[in-house]
Design an enzyme around this catalytic site. Structure first.
Site, PDB file in Angstrom:
ATOM      1  N   VAL A   1     -73.417 -68.910  -4.136  1.00  0.00           N
ATOM      2  CA  VAL A   1     -73.425 -67.511  -4.527  1.00  0.00           C
ATOM      3  C   VAL A   1     -72.537 -66.579  -3.369  1.00  0.00           C
ATOM      4  CG1 VAL A   1     -75.044 -65.370  -4.873  1.00  0.00           C
ATOM      5  CG2 VAL A   1     -75.469 -67.672  -5.644  1.00  0.00           C
ATOM      6  N   GLU A   2     -72.648 -67.089  -2.204  1.00  0.00           N
ATOM      7  CA  GLU A   2     -71.819 -66.418  -0.996  1.00  0.00           C
ATOM      8  C   GLU A   2     -71.436 -67.425  -0.265  1.00  0.00           C
ATOM      9  OE1 GLU A   2     -73.700 -63.127   1.119  1.00  0.00           O
ATOM     10  OE2 GLU A   2     -74.627 -62.568  -0.652  1.00  0.00           O
ATOM     11  N   ASN A   3     -70.022 -67.243   0.127  1.00  0.00           N
ATOM     12  CA  ASN A   3     -69.559 -68.123   1.155  1.00  0.00           C
ATOM     13  C   ASN A   3     -68.394 -67.158   1.693  1.00  0.00           C
ATOM     14  OD1 ASN A   3     -66.870 -70.207   1.632  1.00  0.00           O
ATOM     15  ND2 ASN A   3     -68.789 -70.588   2.700  1.00  0.00           N
TER      16      ASN A   3
END
Length: 446
Positions: A324-326
């Site tokens: 979902v986030e990187n």
């Protein structure tokens, strides 16, 4: 082993340390050596969900009264919020930038403080803004990923005690039901709470809760997640719902497992956020003797995402995973002293995701954090954007492409890196990247 409740405040602070500069974290003993094989990789499937992320408070500007505007007004933040990158006004152009990359998912949040500025009233103009935002995302050929809570709540909820108050659960659900009922028909992906352990850490930081109140906040988040999960599925039977986990290399089980155990039965996919390897035990901050380094100096080793995904593939073999986030922080957009570029980091990360897929892990999507630079919880110095924006010095708030824009466009078009790609940062022993328990795990079976 689940977190012992009396340990939760310190462990939540450790989780927050990966997103908030200056918070010390503990690092367990290093693990035995373990390097995964690095075979040629195949392209990701055509249905893979490439995306970008942003959040309301960090990007929209024109912020209404909230827990975070109160904190900023206290003078404790490094930088004033101003109007951030003014996504509230410029969202259509920013969505076009995401579509030009080839993205299929656009992650956003609906700001509770904006749509419900008073306990008994809704701001129809604010709801209309989100109507237009969701519609524009869909018109641009992308699927919305809607986050219900990205660490911000109304000033009136703060006055009632925020997450100290048991009534916060029902207050939160009133808003969340409103949002779900309004947008479920648009078939979004759903994130209930952004990184709950780090959320607890930020509330400790800004004075929303005390250390002794952190376990109650975790309880209330779990209650609210479970309740809204059921609501979402009544409105949208085929919905995909998660609460994304801010992975804490070196202490993941200690920090996040209790929440994972509580909400695990009610997630449809596992949302994993990954940024940093564990800090060296030689770092004085890990001994409690100094503040931690700024976020752009924390250890960046994309290989670690492989172990994070492997861990959650083993915990949830029946469910898909979504990054979902990187992303990677730089200091005011300057080149990193080690010469590692945003495009290098992006390609290396996708290489390790493709290795994970080759090893049987069911990974269905990847979001880059973030589309543009934004307000990183008190400061504009950390820059994560594919497009950089100099809020403090450029009144035009121009979106200037970094080297990663062309790289991400190519990666999406090609389904990832090529079979002959080898990471700029070569493979390391797992011991450098994560804890002994994580390194000792084996790959899930396809």
């Amino acid at each position: 082993m689940p977190i012992r409740r009396r340990e939760l405040p310190a462990l939540a602070a450790a989780a927050a340390a990966l997103l908030i500069p200056g918070v010390a974290q503990a690092v367990p003993p290093l693990a035995p050596a373990a390097v995964p094989p690095t075979p040629p990789v195949s392209p990701l499937p055509r249905e893979f969900l490439w995306g970008v992320s942003c959040s309301g408070f960090q990007a929209e500007g024109h912020a209404p009264d909230s827990n975070w505007t109160r904190y900023i007004a206290s003078g404790a933040a490094v930088d004033e919020l101003r109007d951030s990158v003014d996504f509230h006004t410029r969202y259509a152009a920013d969505i076009d930038l995401a579509a030009e990359l080839g993205a299929r998912v656009f992650r956003m949040s609906v700001e509770w403080a904006r749509v419900q500025p008073q306990p008994q009233g809704w701001d129809e103009a604010a709801l209309g803004f989100y109507d237009n935002l969701v519609a524009r995302i869909i018109e641009a050929g992308m699927r919305p990923m809607i986050t219900l809570d990205h660490w911000v709540y109304p000033g009136w909820a703060w006055d009632r005690g925020g997450w100290r108050n048991q009534g916060m659960v029902e207050d939160w659900l009133v808003n969340a039901r409103k949002v779900v009922n309004r947008y479920a028909a648009r078939d979004p992906l759903w994130v209930t709470f952004n990184e709950p352990a780090a959320y607890i850490g930020t509330e400790l930081r800004i004075g929303g809760i005390s250390g002794g109140e952190a376990p109650a906040m975790l309880d209330r988040i779990a209650q609210a997640h479970s309740a809204i999960y059921d609501t979402i599925h009544r409105c949208q039977p085929t919905a995909m719902v998660t609460s994304n986990i801010g992975y804490v290399a070196g202490a993941e089980v200690q920090v996040n497992q209790e929440l994972v155990d509580r909400i695990g039965p009610k997630i449809d996919f596992v949302g994993v956020d990954y940024y940093f390897a564990q800090r060296s035990p030689d770092d004085p901050a890990t001994q409690g003797g100094a503040d931690g380094p700024p976020i752009w100096e924390l250890p960046v080793q994309p290989q670690g995402i492989y172990y994070a995904l492997r861990h959650y593939s083993r915990l949830f073999p029946d469910r898909p995973l979504f990054v979902v986030e990187n992303g990677m922080a730089t200091e005011n957009g300057k080149p990193r002293p080690d010469g590692y570029t945003r495009s290098d980091h992006l390609r290396d990360t996708l290489y390790w995701i493709q290795c994970a897929v080759a090893d049987g892990m069911k990974i269905i999507g990847y979001n880059y954090w973030s589309l543009t630079d934004n307000y990183e919880w008190g400061s504009y110095t950390p820059r994560f954007g594919l497009y950089t924006v100099d809020v403090l010095n450029d009144p035009t708030l121009a979106r200037n492409p970094t080297d990663a824009v062309a790289a991400y466009t190519r990666l999406i078009a090609d389904g990832g890196v090529s079979a002959d790609y080898r990471p700029v940062r070569p493979a390391l022993d797992c011991a450098v990247l994560d804890s002994a328990d994580i390194c000792a795990e084996t790959e899930p079976q396809p």
